[in-house]
Design a protein around this motif. Structure first.
Motif, PDB file in Angstrom:
ATOM      1  N   TYR A   1      33.924  42.091  46.355  1.00 49.19           N
ATOM      2  CA  TYR A   1      33.691  40.776  45.746  1.00 49.19           C
ATOM      3  C   TYR A   1      34.890  39.828  45.890  1.00 49.19           C
ATOM      4  CZ  TYR A   1      29.226  41.998  43.619  1.00 49.19           C
ATOM      5  OH  TYR A   1      27.909  42.321  43.422  1.00 49.19           O
ATOM      6  N   SER A   2      35.976  40.317  46.480  1.00 52.05           N
ATOM      7  CA  SER A   2      37.213  39.525  46.591  1.00 52.05           C
ATOM      8  C   SER A   2      37.628  38.997  45.220  1.00 52.05           C
ATOM      9  CB  SER A   2      37.028  38.353  47.563  1.00 52.05           C
ATOM     10  OG  SER A   2      36.723  38.812  48.856  1.00 52.05           O
ATOM     11  N   ALA A   3      37.449  39.810  44.193  1.00 58.71           N
ATOM     12  CA  ALA A   3      37.689  39.374  42.820  1.00 58.71           C
ATOM     13  C   ALA A   3      39.173  39.392  42.481  1.00 58.71           C
ATOM     14  CB  ALA A   3      36.930  40.277  41.850  1.00 58.71           C
ATOM     15  N   ALA A   4      39.622  38.345  41.819  1.00 58.36           N
ATOM     16  CA  ALA A   4      41.022  38.246  41.429  1.00 58.36           C
ATOM     17  C   ALA A   4      41.370  39.233  40.317  1.00 58.36           C
ATOM     18  CB  ALA A   4      41.339  36.817  40.984  1.00 58.36           C
ATOM     19  N   LYS A   5      40.408  39.548  39.454  1.00 61.43           N
ATOM     20  CA  LYS A   5      40.684  40.409  38.302  1.00 61.43           C
ATOM     21  C   LYS A   5      39.478  41.293  38.045  1.00 61.43           C
ATOM     22  CE  LYS A   5      42.226  40.092  33.456  1.00 61.43           C
ATOM     23  NZ  LYS A   5      42.523  39.156  32.341  1.00 61.43           N
TER      24      LYS A   5
ATOM     25  N   GLN B   1      38.359  49.580  42.601  1.00 65.59           N
ATOM     26  CA  GLN B   1      39.086  48.814  43.616  1.00 65.59           C
ATOM     27  C   GLN B   1      38.197  48.501  44.817  1.00 65.59           C
ATOM     28  OE1 GLN B   1      41.829  47.383  42.940  1.00 65.59           O
ATOM     29  NE2 GLN B   1      42.128  48.511  41.020  1.00 65.59           N
ATOM     30  N   LYS B   2      37.284  49.402  45.163  1.00 66.39           N
ATOM     31  CA  LYS B   2      36.350  49.134  46.256  1.00 66.39           C
ATOM     32  C   LYS B   2      35.414  47.995  45.879  1.00 66.39           C
ATOM     33  CE  LYS B   2      33.995  49.864  50.079  1.00 66.39           C
ATOM     34  NZ  LYS B   2      34.509  49.534  51.438  1.00 66.39           N
TER      35      LYS B   2
ATOM     36  N   PHE C   1      34.420  41.841  35.893  1.00 65.31           N
ATOM     37  CA  PHE C   1      35.188  40.913  36.716  1.00 65.31           C
ATOM     38  C   PHE C   1      35.632  39.722  35.872  1.00 65.31           C
ATOM     39  CE2 PHE C   1      32.400  42.630  40.245  1.00 65.31           C
ATOM     40  CZ  PHE C   1      33.414  43.352  40.857  1.00 65.31           C
ATOM     41  N   GLY C   2      36.875  39.289  36.111  1.00 65.05           N
ATOM     42  CA  GLY C   2      37.376  38.066  35.509  1.00 65.05           C
ATOM     43  C   GLY C   2      37.346  38.071  33.998  1.00 65.05           C
ATOM     44  N   GLU C   3      36.700  37.053  33.412  1.00 64.87           N
ATOM     45  CA  GLU C   3      36.664  36.892  31.959  1.00 64.87           C
ATOM     46  C   GLU C   3      35.953  38.038  31.254  1.00 64.87           C
ATOM     47  OE1 GLU C   3      38.119  33.975  30.036  1.00 64.87           O
ATOM     48  OE2 GLU C   3      39.167  34.576  31.860  1.00 64.87           O
ATOM     49  N   ALA C   4      35.111  38.769  31.953  1.00 73.92           N
ATOM     50  CA  ALA C   4      34.408  39.899  31.333  1.00 73.92           C
ATOM     51  C   ALA C   4      35.375  40.983  30.869  1.00 73.92           C
ATOM     52  CB  ALA C   4      33.385  40.478  32.303  1.00 73.92           C
ATOM     53  N   THR C   5      36.559  41.050  31.481  1.00 74.64           N
ATOM     54  CA  THR C   5      37.529  42.077  31.082  1.00 74.64           C
ATOM     55  C   THR C   5      37.982  41.883  29.636  1.00 74.64           C
ATOM     56  OG1 THR C   5      39.382  40.787  31.972  1.00 74.64           O
ATOM     57  CG2 THR C   5      38.349  42.388  33.446  1.00 74.64           C
ATOM     58  N   LYS C   6      37.894  40.645  29.114  1.00 72.07           N
ATOM     59  CA  LYS C   6      38.296  40.391  27.729  1.00 72.07           C
ATOM     60  C   LYS C   6      37.378  41.079  26.730  1.00 72.07           C
ATOM     61  CE  LYS C   6      40.336  35.778  28.464  1.00 72.07           C
ATOM     62  NZ  LYS C   6      40.234  34.342  28.108  1.00 72.07           N
TER      63      LYS C   6
ATOM     64  N   PRO D   1      44.867  37.661  58.397  1.00 73.65           N
ATOM     65  CA  PRO D   1      44.960  36.600  57.396  1.00 73.65           C
ATOM     66  C   PRO D   1      44.830  37.171  55.992  1.00 73.65           C
ATOM     67  CG  PRO D   1      42.832  36.535  58.519  1.00 73.65           C
ATOM     68  CD  PRO D   1      43.699  37.494  59.277  1.00 73.65           C
ATOM     69  N   ARG D   2      45.561  36.566  55.079  1.00 76.70           N
ATOM     70  CA  ARG D   2      45.553  37.047  53.700  1.00 76.70           C
ATOM     71  C   ARG D   2      44.185  36.809  53.073  1.00 76.70           C
ATOM     72  NH1 ARG D   2      50.199  35.613  49.187  1.00 76.70           N
ATOM     73  NH2 ARG D   2      49.476  37.092  47.590  1.00 76.70           N
ATOM     74  N   ARG D   3      43.662  37.824  52.403  1.00 76.56           N
ATOM     75  CA  ARG D   3      42.337  37.742  51.788  1.00 76.56           C
ATOM     76  C   ARG D   3      42.400  36.843  50.557  1.00 76.56           C
ATOM     77  NH1 ARG D   3      37.977  41.251  52.423  1.00 76.56           N
ATOM     78  NH2 ARG D   3      36.479  41.293  50.704  1.00 76.56           N
ATOM     79  N   ILE D   4      41.530  35.870  50.472  1.00 75.57           N
ATOM     80  CA  ILE D   4      41.493  34.954  49.335  1.00 75.57           C
ATOM     81  C   ILE D   4      40.785  35.637  48.168  1.00 75.57           C
ATOM     82  CG2 ILE D   4      40.626  32.752  48.483  1.00 75.57           C
ATOM     83  CD1 ILE D   4      40.804  31.696  51.324  1.00 75.57           C
ATOM     84  N   LYS D   5      41.423  35.632  46.994  1.00 74.52           N
ATOM     85  CA  LYS D   5      40.829  36.237  45.799  1.00 74.52           C
ATOM     86  C   LYS D   5      40.110  35.165  44.989  1.00 74.52           C
ATOM     87  CE  LYS D   5      44.081  40.074  45.523  1.00 74.52           C
ATOM     88  NZ  LYS D   5      45.089  40.789  44.707  1.00 74.52           N
TER      89      LYS D   5
END
Length: 307
Positions: free
Chosen positions: A36-40, A30-31, A59-64, A4-8
């Motif tokens: 964390y199944s993180a989208a970004k 990437q590990k 992760f996520g908004e922190a990348t900004k 099954p496809r991993r949900i991000k």
């Protein structure tokens, strides 16, 4: 049957990761992202595969807001071996020159002092710097030498922790863009015997400490539902800026990129981290304008901002 496809997941926060030996920064990233199944996700400064230690992962908004860590000073503990020069400046390269070691602790301390402060470094060929869109280490592996311009960096402090005649352990606090391999080589050349790194560990960056970091193994050992407890909030990346708060109406307009007036008197030309006055949730960064308003610079996404 395919798996099954991993949900991000849309996860926002900062993970202080203790990067292991032998894996690239991107591999460690990437590990962690998979755990964390993180989208970004993104990291805040490359560590060589040889190097271990503190690697903040956003992760996520922190990348900004990760650029504020990229520009931060960094601390390292390095183990230096004298008497041999390698192709890469570290233990993974081939030895190309060997010379006798004939200096004492006083000479080493003098060489360290000479390399403290504002100095110039020529970036090593075995580095990720790009030349015509290609990393320098790729040219090096092909036996091609590319001329590199010297760069100005600042070595704030070097502390000699151990010295055993032909090796030393040093703690270095330096500006961004400093190559510790090059620093070790240059100190070795000043001492007349050459040198290379046998170990390198990042201990600090942007106010974060290695003591607070987590290994991939420790994260993986936790149940998935508990891993979020290791994440720091997004605004830790910009904690060095003063804070300002917005009432509910201004907060909504701010999150849509509009300049607004804060509840406090904000001095012109200062940058502020901005919060919702009622919920204290982080909204983003803003610059004060001559008109006394806050102009958004980086804003948390609508789904991450308070409603």
């Amino acid at each position: 049957m395919s798996a099954p496809r991993r949900i991000k997941l849309n996860i926002n926060g900062v993970l202080l990761l203790d990067k292991p030996y032998g894996i690239s920064s991107n591999g460690a990233l990437q590990k962690a992202r998979w755990l964390y199944s993180a989208a970004k996700a993104g990291h805040t400064g490359v560590l060589d595969p040889l190097a271990t230690g503190l690697l903040p992962v956003c992760f996520g908004e922190a990348t900004k807001f990760s650029s504020y860590l990229l520009d931060a000073d960094k601390g390292y503990r390095a183990t230096v071996k004298f008497g041999a020069v390698t192709t890469t400046g570290d233990i993974e390269g081939e030895v190309v020159l060997q010379r006798p070691v004939a200096f004492d602790r006083a000479a080493l301390e003098a060489a360290i002092a000479a390399h403290t402060g504002a100095i110039s470094q020529v970036p090593p060929m075995y580095s990720a710097l790009k030349h015509q869109g290609k990393a320098l280490y790729e040219y090096a592996r092909e036996g091609i030498e590319i001329e590199r311009a010297a760069r100005d960096v600042t070595i704030h402090r070097i502390e000699l922790i151990e010295f055993s005649g032909d090796s030393a352990v040093i703690d270095v606090l330096c500006s961004k863009g400093t190559y510790i391999r090059t620093l070790a080589q240059d100190i070795g050349e000043m001492l007349g015997c050459g040198a290379h790194l046998t170990a390198l560990r990042r201990t600090t960056t942007g106010g974060f400490r290695l003591e607070d970091a987590h290994t991939l193994e420790a994260i993986e050992a936790l149940p998935a539902t508990e891993r979020g407890g290791l994440l720091l909030p997004v605004d830790v990346l910009v904690a060095h800026f003063p804070a300002a708060t917005l009432a509910a109406g201004e907060a909504a307009r701010f999150c849509h990129g509009q300049a607004v007036r804060a509840q406090e008197n904000c001095e012109t030309m200062l940058r502020f981290r901005v919060y919702h006055a009622d919920t204290q949730e982080f909204l983003g960064l803003a610059d004060a304008t001559p008109q006394g308003q806050l102009q958004p610079v980086r804003v948390m996404a609508a789904q991450a901002a308070p409603k």
